[in-house]
Design a protein around this motif. Structure first.
Motif, PDB file in Angstrom:
ATOM      1  N   GLU A 119      96.634  19.312 -72.247  1.00  0.00           N
ATOM      2  CA  GLU A 119      96.397  17.863 -72.303  1.00  0.00           C
ATOM      3  C   GLU A 119      95.093  17.531 -71.593  1.00  0.00           C
ATOM      4  OE1 GLU A 119      96.831  14.359 -73.611  1.00  0.00           O
ATOM      5  OE2 GLU A 119      98.529  15.686 -73.924  1.00  0.00           O
ATOM      6  N   PRO A 120      94.071  16.988 -72.251  1.00  0.00           N
ATOM      7  CA  PRO A 120      94.117  16.626 -73.674  1.00  0.00           C
ATOM      8  C   PRO A 120      93.980  17.841 -74.572  1.00  0.00           C
ATOM      9  CG  PRO A 120      91.959  16.198 -72.795  1.00  0.00           C
ATOM     10  CD  PRO A 120      92.808  16.629 -71.617  1.00  0.00           C
ATOM     11  N   ARG A 121      94.306  17.676 -75.838  1.00  0.00           N
ATOM     12  CA  ARG A 121      94.204  18.767 -76.793  1.00  0.00           C
ATOM     13  C   ARG A 121      92.743  19.175 -76.957  1.00  0.00           C
ATOM     14  NH1 ARG A 121      99.759  18.151 -76.446  1.00  0.00           N
ATOM     15  NH2 ARG A 121     100.704  19.738 -77.736  1.00  0.00           N
ATOM     16  N   GLY A 122      92.548  20.413 -77.397  1.00  0.00           N
ATOM     17  CA  GLY A 122      91.200  20.931 -77.544  1.00  0.00           C
ATOM     18  C   GLY A 122      90.462  20.324 -78.723  1.00  0.00           C
ATOM     19  N   PRO A 123      89.169  20.688 -78.852  1.00  0.00           N
ATOM     20  CA  PRO A 123      88.342  20.166 -79.947  1.00  0.00           C
ATOM     21  C   PRO A 123      88.976  20.494 -81.300  1.00  0.00           C
ATOM     22  CG  PRO A 123      87.001  21.313 -78.322  1.00  0.00           C
ATOM     23  CD  PRO A 123      88.430  21.607 -77.975  1.00  0.00           C
ATOM     24  N   GLY A 124      88.930  19.551 -82.199  1.00  0.00           N
ATOM     25  CA  GLY A 124      89.444  19.786 -83.532  1.00  0.00           C
ATOM     26  C   GLY A 124      90.826  19.232 -83.789  1.00  0.00           C
ATOM     27  N   THR A 125      91.599  19.006 -82.737  1.00  0.00           N
ATOM     28  CA  THR A 125      92.962  18.523 -82.939  1.00  0.00           C
ATOM     29  C   THR A 125      92.979  17.130 -83.548  1.00  0.00           C
ATOM     30  OG1 THR A 125      93.727  19.834 -81.049  1.00  0.00           O
ATOM     31  CG2 THR A 125      95.178  18.078 -81.824  1.00  0.00           C
ATOM     32  N   ALA A 126      92.169  16.242 -82.991  1.00  0.00           N
ATOM     33  CA  ALA A 126      92.111  14.881 -83.538  1.00  0.00           C
ATOM     34  C   ALA A 126      91.565  14.884 -84.956  1.00  0.00           C
ATOM     35  CB  ALA A 126      91.251  13.993 -82.645  1.00  0.00           C
ATOM     36  N   ARG A 127      90.592  15.770 -85.220  1.00  0.00           N
ATOM     37  CA  ARG A 127      90.013  15.845 -86.567  1.00  0.00           C
ATOM     38  C   ARG A 127      91.061  16.309 -87.574  1.00  0.00           C
ATOM     39  NH1 ARG A 127      86.384  19.519 -85.772  1.00  0.00           N
ATOM     40  NH2 ARG A 127      87.317  21.256 -86.874  1.00  0.00           N
TER      41      ARG A 127
ATOM     42  N   THR B  54      85.988   8.033 -89.850  1.00  0.00           N
ATOM     43  CA  THR B  54      85.097   7.909 -88.700  1.00  0.00           C
ATOM     44  C   THR B  54      85.401   8.976 -87.656  1.00  0.00           C
ATOM     45  OG1 THR B  54      84.844   5.526 -89.037  1.00  0.00           O
ATOM     46  CG2 THR B  54      84.359   6.374 -86.841  1.00  0.00           C
ATOM     47  N   ILE B  55      86.682   9.204 -87.389  1.00  0.00           N
ATOM     48  CA  ILE B  55      87.084  10.243 -86.434  1.00  0.00           C
ATOM     49  C   ILE B  55      86.616  11.608 -86.905  1.00  0.00           C
ATOM     50  CG2 ILE B  55      89.081  11.459 -85.455  1.00  0.00           C
ATOM     51  CD1 ILE B  55      90.585   8.749 -85.581  1.00  0.00           C
ATOM     52  N   ILE B  56      86.832  11.895 -88.171  1.00  0.00           N
ATOM     53  CA  ILE B  56      86.439  13.189 -88.737  1.00  0.00           C
ATOM     54  C   ILE B  56      84.931  13.392 -88.610  1.00  0.00           C
ATOM     55  CG2 ILE B  56      86.309  14.548 -90.858  1.00  0.00           C
ATOM     56  CD1 ILE B  56      88.924  12.951 -91.704  1.00  0.00           C
ATOM     57  N   ALA B  57      84.159  12.391 -89.023  1.00  0.00           N
ATOM     58  CA  ALA B  57      82.703  12.512 -88.987  1.00  0.00           C
ATOM     59  C   ALA B  57      82.184  12.680 -87.560  1.00  0.00           C
ATOM     60  CB  ALA B  57      82.063  11.286 -89.639  1.00  0.00           C
ATOM     61  N   LYS B  58      82.755  11.907 -86.626  1.00  0.00           N
ATOM     62  CA  LYS B  58      82.302  11.990 -85.236  1.00  0.00           C
ATOM     63  C   LYS B  58      82.522  13.393 -84.687  1.00  0.00           C
ATOM     64  CE  LYS B  58      82.725   9.757 -80.707  1.00  0.00           C
ATOM     65  NZ  LYS B  58      82.778  11.037 -79.972  1.00  0.00           N
TER      66      LYS B  58
ATOM     67  N   LEU C  86      82.790  16.169 -86.368  1.00  0.00           N
ATOM     68  CA  LEU C  86      81.913  17.115 -87.064  1.00  0.00           C
ATOM     69  C   LEU C  86      80.505  17.101 -86.459  1.00  0.00           C
ATOM     70  CD1 LEU C  86      82.986  16.509 -90.775  1.00  0.00           C
ATOM     71  CD2 LEU C  86      83.385  18.565 -89.425  1.00  0.00           C
ATOM     72  N   TYR C  87      79.990  15.920 -86.202  1.00  0.00           N
ATOM     73  CA  TYR C  87      78.618  15.816 -85.660  1.00  0.00           C
ATOM     74  C   TYR C  87      78.553  16.182 -84.183  1.00  0.00           C
ATOM     75  CZ  TYR C  87      76.820  13.760 -89.956  1.00  0.00           C
ATOM     76  OH  TYR C  87      76.439  13.552 -91.260  1.00  0.00           O
ATOM     77  N   ASP C  88      79.690  16.114 -83.484  1.00  0.00           N
ATOM     78  CA  ASP C  88      79.706  16.448 -82.050  1.00  0.00           C
ATOM     79  C   ASP C  88      79.900  17.941 -81.802  1.00  0.00           C
ATOM     80  OD1 ASP C  88      79.278  13.861 -81.366  1.00  0.00           O
ATOM     81  OD2 ASP C  88      81.367  13.406 -80.856  1.00  0.00           O
ATOM     82  N   GLN C  89      80.120  18.704 -82.857  1.00  0.00           N
ATOM     83  CA  GLN C  89      80.368  20.140 -82.671  1.00  0.00           C
ATOM     84  C   GLN C  89      79.171  20.848 -82.031  1.00  0.00           C
ATOM     85  OE1 GLN C  89      81.385  21.567 -86.598  1.00  0.00           O
ATOM     86  NE2 GLN C  89      83.566  21.281 -86.257  1.00  0.00           N
TER      87      GLN C  89
END
Length: 392
Positions: free
Chosen positions: A318-326, A383-387, A389-392
Motif C-alpha cells: 500500500e499503495p499499489r505499485g506502478p501499473g495497478t491503477a492503469r 486520462t488515468i491510462i494516458a497519465k 503511460l507518459y509517466d513511465q
C-alpha cells in the motif's frame, strides 16, 4: 492458475453463484421496489456468506467448505460480480454497494469503527454508502467542496452537499469525503465515517434510470469528531482512490456478466427465430454480429481477470505499485464500453420484443448505461491510462 483461465474450482464456484442468483436471489429482487434499498435481498447476501467475501484478501485455502482462492481478493470479487450479474443484476449491485461503502471502514477504520459497523454490514443488517460525488465534483473528485470546518478541539462540522450517492438516502452509514484544508486540492481531503442518524444530515431520493436507490445528501453543520476519521486527516483522497482501484476491475466484471447474459440470449434467439426462409443465425450478417459480441465479451473478461490478478499479486502493498491503477482503468473502460455494445446489438437482433417492459434485454439496456459513468467515467479512465503511460 494463470491470468487467462480459471481452474475447475473457480469455474464450479461461478456456476454455483449463478444458480444461487437465479433461484434464491432473483425472487427477492423481483419483490423489491425500484429506487429503494431491498433489505431482504441484502440480508440474503449476508446469510449466504457473500458479503463476508467482500472483505477477504487472498488466502490459500477456503473456509467452511467454500473455494479458497476463487472466493477471495480482487479476483474473487470479480468472479462474484460477474456471476451474480449474469442472473440477477439487483443482487450484484446490492453486494457491490455494500463493499464500496464499507471497504474504507475495513481498510482504514479504527478497531472501534470496525467492531461497531462491519459485523452488521457483513450480515446485511446495515446498509453502507460511498459518498464522494458532489454537484460540482463528479469526475474531478479532487475538486470536492463539502466543507469540514474546525469545531474547536472536538473535530469538525460538515456543511455542503453530496449528490448521485448510491444507497442514499436509505443507508445506515456513509463514508463521506470532505475538505479539511481549503485550496489544497487532493491533499486537503479527509474521509469520515458518518452514521445516517447524525444530527444535521438529511437526504432526498433522485429519480434515476438505475433501479437501485440514488440520492442527494445535505450536511447542515453535521458534527464529526476525530473518532470518525477513516485513515488520517488530509489523507482521505488516498482512501478514495485505493477503494476505487480495488473496485474498478469488478465494475468491469459486472459489465461482463451483463454482456454474457445478452450474448447467451442472442444465441438462443437467433438459433430459434425463423426469418427469410431459415433461422436468423443462418444469415451471415447476424452470425458475424454474434461472433463480434462473443469476441469482445471474452476480451473484456480476460482484461478484468488480469487486472484483478495483478492487484492480488501485490498482496498487502500500500499503495499499489506502478501499473495497478492503469490496469484497473483499462479493465473498467474496455468492459463497460463492450457491455454497452453487446447489449445494444442484442436488442437490435431481438427487435421490438427486446423493448417490452420485463424483457431481459429491456432490463439490461437500462442497467448497462450507468457503469460507463460511475466510479470514474470512461473519459476519466482514459486520462488515468494516458497519465501512467507518459509517466513511465
Amino acid at each position: 492458475m494463470t491470468t487467462f483461465s480459471l481452474d475447475p474450482e473457480q469455474t464450479a464456484w461461478c456456476a454455483e453463484l449463478r444458480t444461487l442468483a437465479a433461484e434464491r436471489l432473483r425472487p427477492l429482487a423481483e419483490k423489491g421496489e425500484p429506487g429503494h434499498v431491498n433489505r431482504p435481498l441484502v440480508e440474503a447476501l449476508g446469510e449466504l456468506g457473500l458479503l463476508d467475501r467482500l472483505f477477504e484478501e487472498i488466502r490459500g485455502q477456503g473456509s467452511g467448505g467454500g473455494p479458497g482462492r476463487a472466493a477471495s481478493g480482487a479476483l474473487g470479487l470479480c468472479l462474484m460480480r460477474e456471476s451474480l450479474a449474469y442472473a440477477c443484476t439487483e443482487a450484484e449491485t446490492a453486494l457491490a454497494l455494500q463493499g464500496l461503502g464499507a471497504h474504507p471502514v475495513h481498510a482504514y477504520g479504527s478497531a472501534a469503527q470496525r467492531e461497531r459497523w462491519l459485523p452488521a454490514v457483513r450480515a446485511g443488517r446495515a446498509i453502507a454508502a460511498f459518498a464522494l460525488s458532489e454537484p460540482g465534483a463528479g469526475s474531478d473528485a479532487a475538486a470536492l467542496s463539502l466543507a469540514a470546518e474546525p469545531d474547536g478541539s472536538a473535530g469538525w462540522r460538515l456543511t455542503g452537499e453530496k449528490r448521485w450517492i448510491s444507497n442514499a438516502p436509505e443507508a445506515d452509514l456513509y463514508t463521506v469525503f470532505a475538505r479539511t484544508s481549503p485550496d489544497a486540492g487532493a491533499r486537503g481531503v479527509t474521509a469520515f465515517l458518518v452514521p445516517a442518524d447524525r444530527a444535521g444530515l438529511t437526504g432526498t431520493a433522485l429519480d434515476m434510470l438505475s433501479p437501485h436507490p440514488i440520492g442527494a445528501l445535505a450536511f447542515d453543520g453535521v458534527r464529526v469528531g476525530r473518532d470518525d476519521v477513516l485513515g488520517e486527516t488530509d489523507r482521505g483522497f488516498r482512501v478514495a482512490m485505493t477503494t476505487l482501484n480495488r473496485f474498478r476491475p469488478s465494475v468491469g466484471a459486472f459489465a461482463v456478466g451483463m454482456a454474457a447474459a445478452a450474448l447467451d440470449a442472442s444465441l438462443a434467439h437467433t438459433a430459434e427465430r425463423d426469418a427469410f426462409g431459415g433461422k436468423l443465425k443462418d444469415l451471415q450478417s447476424v452470425a458475424h454480429q454474434v461472433a463480434e459480441m462473443a469476441t469482445r465479451t471474452e476480451a473484456a473478461r480476460l482484461m478484468v481477470y488480469a487486472a484483478a490478478a495483478a492487484y492480488d499479486a501485490e498482496g498487502a502493498a500500500e499503495p499499489r505499485g506502478p501499473g495497478t491503477a492503469r490496469r484497473a482503468a483499462m479493465a473498467k473502460l474496455l468492459a463497460t464500453e463492450t457491455a454497452q455494445y453487446v447489449v445494444d446489438t442484442a436488442v437490435q437482433l431481438h427487435g421490438a420484443r427486446a423493448l417490452q417492459r420485463g424483457h431481459l434485454l429491456e432490463h439490461l439496456y437500462r442497467e448497462v448505461r450507468a457503469p460507463r459513468i460511475y466510479e470514474g467515467a470512461s473519459e476519466v479512465q482514459r486520462t488515468i491510462i494516458a497519465k501512467e503511460l507518459y509517466d513511465q
